[in-house]
Write an enzyme that holds these catalytic residues in place. Structure first.
Site, PDB file in Angstrom:
ATOM      1  N   SER A   7      30.602  46.543  42.025  1.00  0.00           N
ATOM      2  CA  SER A   7      31.383  45.412  41.503  1.00  0.00           C
ATOM      3  C   SER A   7      30.655  44.544  40.487  1.00  0.00           C
ATOM      4  O   SER A   7      31.281  43.689  39.844  1.00  0.00           O
ATOM      5  CB  SER A   7      31.867  44.529  42.658  1.00  0.00           C
ATOM      6  OG  SER A   7      32.886  45.172  43.363  1.00  0.00           O
ATOM      7  N   SER A  66      34.807  44.265  41.145  1.00  0.00           N
ATOM      8  CA  SER A  66      35.583  43.092  41.428  1.00  0.00           C
ATOM      9  C   SER A  66      35.045  41.824  40.762  1.00  0.00           C
ATOM     10  O   SER A  66      35.716  40.786  40.793  1.00  0.00           O
ATOM     11  CB  SER A  66      35.612  42.854  42.947  1.00  0.00           C
ATOM     12  OG  SER A  66      34.303  42.644  43.444  1.00  0.00           O
ATOM     13  N   LYS A 120      30.854  33.989  40.952  1.00  0.00           N
ATOM     14  CA  LYS A 120      32.018  34.711  41.476  1.00  0.00           C
ATOM     15  C   LYS A 120      32.612  33.885  42.613  1.00  0.00           C
ATOM     16  O   LYS A 120      31.863  33.326  43.426  1.00  0.00           O
ATOM     17  CB  LYS A 120      31.573  36.085  41.966  1.00  0.00           C
ATOM     18  CG  LYS A 120      32.678  37.007  42.415  1.00  0.00           C
ATOM     19  CD  LYS A 120      32.097  38.378  42.729  1.00  0.00           C
ATOM     20  CE  LYS A 120      33.164  39.379  43.120  1.00  0.00           C
ATOM     21  NZ  LYS A 120      32.601  40.735  43.295  1.00  0.00           N
TER      22      LYS A 120
END
Lengths: 474, 93
Positions: free
Chosen positions: A180, A156, A81
């Site tokens: 997330s 996310s 990420k």
């Protein structure tokens, strides 16, 4: 292997490389081919590292050829990420405020994966600073859901889950401050684990809410998640993975005590009929394997967990990002600005009282695990349309994720079927603090007893013209 | 422990007035006019030009709604923070 063949799992790559059926570069190439073909429409990557990935794989090929034993993740392509620092590779948090940010140091998790032989293939798309989104006024437009590119992959850790589902990587490291990892895993039909707070290092990860942040593994199967978790938790003084998370994956579920917080499901946040039916069917399957389902789970209201999380997160986000909000607010997206500015209107007394609530709720959660081995509940609803959301939505929503960020328990999302539109459904398995091995065992046995993992996004298995990037600008 | 009381005591106008009479800090934060919200934001260095002014008002409204629910029943233990030592020493609460 062609780009149309189903992507290999980490376990299969491990076996193929150990048995010398395949070299690391041969394992890697189909993933890179799919990324070339499909990422224009999925947008799972902010930055590709394909060139260095292939160079690294070819070095691993030479090591294998001269007889060096492979590491646990040799030849395994992974993404990080884009809030996880990578030395010499830009780390943007998908924010215009960090568009040219190239860290000096690697995050601890990246170092551990590289030491285990893993190959970084790119930095995965995220909502801005792992918080505000989906947004179209940030560095890069949001990732798309590989099952249907008009749908939201959730966030996310959007690019992490979308990339795994599309077969562009075998694993990814996401972050989970309020769901997330689990939300995108649910929406994209992948498997993701939010570990116990503190189990996996967050050093070198751009903070969201520092007292709540976790990073954890995402992959196609629970077995793969277990393999990556072992690499992430390997001790500095140890040369090999412990086997702590893979050793007991096939353990019988006979006698397993499952708690279901029905008050949350029936009163506070009733799931849709299709999700509830799939969840009930999953519980029946587990009962058939010898587990018992108990309903007397006495927990505080879900909203109390959610409000506690939101209050703490608002202050910590503001503390981290106030500098940019003051000096260059135009470099932040509107969604993110509205959400972090909330922290300016919380007093110190209120912030600390929210931490008092957290303390009490964590102890309460710990106490109920005296009666249960795992808690289970749906992870969320199937993916909806990808469209802008009001910034306030994150301040008003209610989900089944944040409670376990507040309490610190490990929580894993895995597939529990598909709805009538072919979108994945997901079940969440929650364990005692540091009982990741049991959570992974339950998930693995459940996956073994179902065939949901045999299904891949049809857009990724059809031989069709991928064309240019999608024209779904909103 | 709060529990269902948390849901049943979401502030009514009467309880809000009573609580804010007791807690001046909370009253100050909630009863601020739009101008006062923006003045506070400006005072801590945030831009209050458009469109940020409207964003700040939205942020204020929503977080104060959350705090309103949460503060209806604040716990009063001395220990303010969650600690993982509670896992290692479960009896020592």
């Amino acid at each position: 292997m062609t780009a149309q063949a189903p992507p290999m799992t980490i376990a299969k790559i491990q076996r193929a490389i150990v048995s010398k059926e395949m070299l690391p570069s041969e394992a890697l190439r189909p993933f890179l081919d799919r990324a070339t073909r499909f990422d224009g429409r999925i947008r799972s990557l902010v930055t590709s590292t394909a060139v260095t990935a292939m160079e690294r794989a070819e070095i691993a090929d030479q090591d294998i050829k001269i007889g060096r034993a492979p590491e646990p993740l040799t030849g395994v392509p992974y993404t990080l990420k884009d809030i996880i620092n990578t030395a010499s590779v830009r780390t943007t948090a998908n924010s215009r405020s960090l568009a040219g940010n190239v860290p000096m140091m690697d995050a601890v998790v990246h170092g551990k994966l590289m030491a285990a032989g893993g190959i970084l293939v790119g930095k995965a798309a995220t909502w801005e600073f792992a918080h505000g989104g989906p947004s179209w006024d940030v560095l890069q437009d949001p990732a798309r859901n590989p099952w249907d590119i008009s749908r939201d992959p959730s966030g996310s850790s959007s690019g992490s889950a979308a990339g795994i589902a599309a077969g562009l990587c075998a694993a990814s490291i996401g972050s989970d401050t309020g769901g997330s990892i689990r939300g995108p895993s649910s929406a994209c039909g992948t498997v993701g684990l939010k570990p116990t707070n503190g189990l996996v290092s967050v050093r070198g990860v751009i903070p969201n809410s520092f007292s709540l942040d976790c990073v954890g593994p995402m992959a196609w199967t629970a077995e793969d998640v277990a393999i990556v978790l072992e690499a992430l938790t390997i001790r500095p003084d140890s040369k090999s993975a412990s086997g702590a998370y893979t050793r007991n994956l096939d353990r019988s579920l006979n006698g397993l005590r499952i708690g279901v917080p029905y008050a949350w499901l029936d009163r506070e946040r009733p799931p849709s009929n299709e999700v509830r039916a799939a969840f009930d069917a999953a519980l029946r399957l587990l009962e058939g394997l010898g587990a018992t389902v108990r309903s007397a789970v006495d927990l505080s209201p879900l909203r109390l967990f959610e409000d506690t999380k939101k209050t703490i997160a608002a202050v910590e986000l503001f503390t981290t990002h106030a500098g940019t909000l003051r000096s260059r607010p135009e470099l932040l997206g509107e969604c993110f600005r509205v959400r972090i500015a909330a922290g300016a209107f919380v007093t110190a007394e209120e912030y600390l009282n929210a931490h008092r609530w957290r303390h009490r709720l964590a102890l309460e959660m710990q106490a109920i695990f005296e009666d249960f081995d795992v808690l289970m509940l749906p992870t969320g609803e199937p993916a909806g349309p990808l469209k802008p959301t009001l910034p306030e939505s994150l301040l008003t929503n209610l989900n089944f994720h944040s409670a376990f960020n507040v309490s610190g328990n490990p929580a894993l999302a895995t597939r529990m079927g598909f709805n009538g539109e072919g979108m994945p459904l997901s079940i969440q398995i929650v364990g005692r603090h540091f009982a990741e091995a049991r959570v992974l065992n339950v998930a693995h046995v459940y996956e073994r007893e179902t065939d949901w993992g045999d299904h891949r996004p049809t857009a990724m298995t059809r031989d069709q013209d991928e064309g240019s990037s999608p024209e779904l600008r909103l | 422990m709060g529990r269902l009381r948390y849901l049943s005591t979401w502030p009514t106008s009467a309880s809000l007035i009573a609580r804010r009479a007791e807690n001046k800090t909370e009253a100050l934060m909630w009863n601020m006019s739009d101008d006062e919200v923006l003045a506070k934001a400006k005072g801590i260095g945030l831009s209050t030009k458009a469109p940020y002014d409207q964003e700040l008002l939205r942020s204020h409204k929503h977080i104060r709604e959350i705090i309103d629910r949460l503060s209806a029943d604040w716990p009063h233990e001395a220990q303010p923070a969650f600690s993982f030592s509670s896992i290692a020493h479960p009896g020592d609460k």
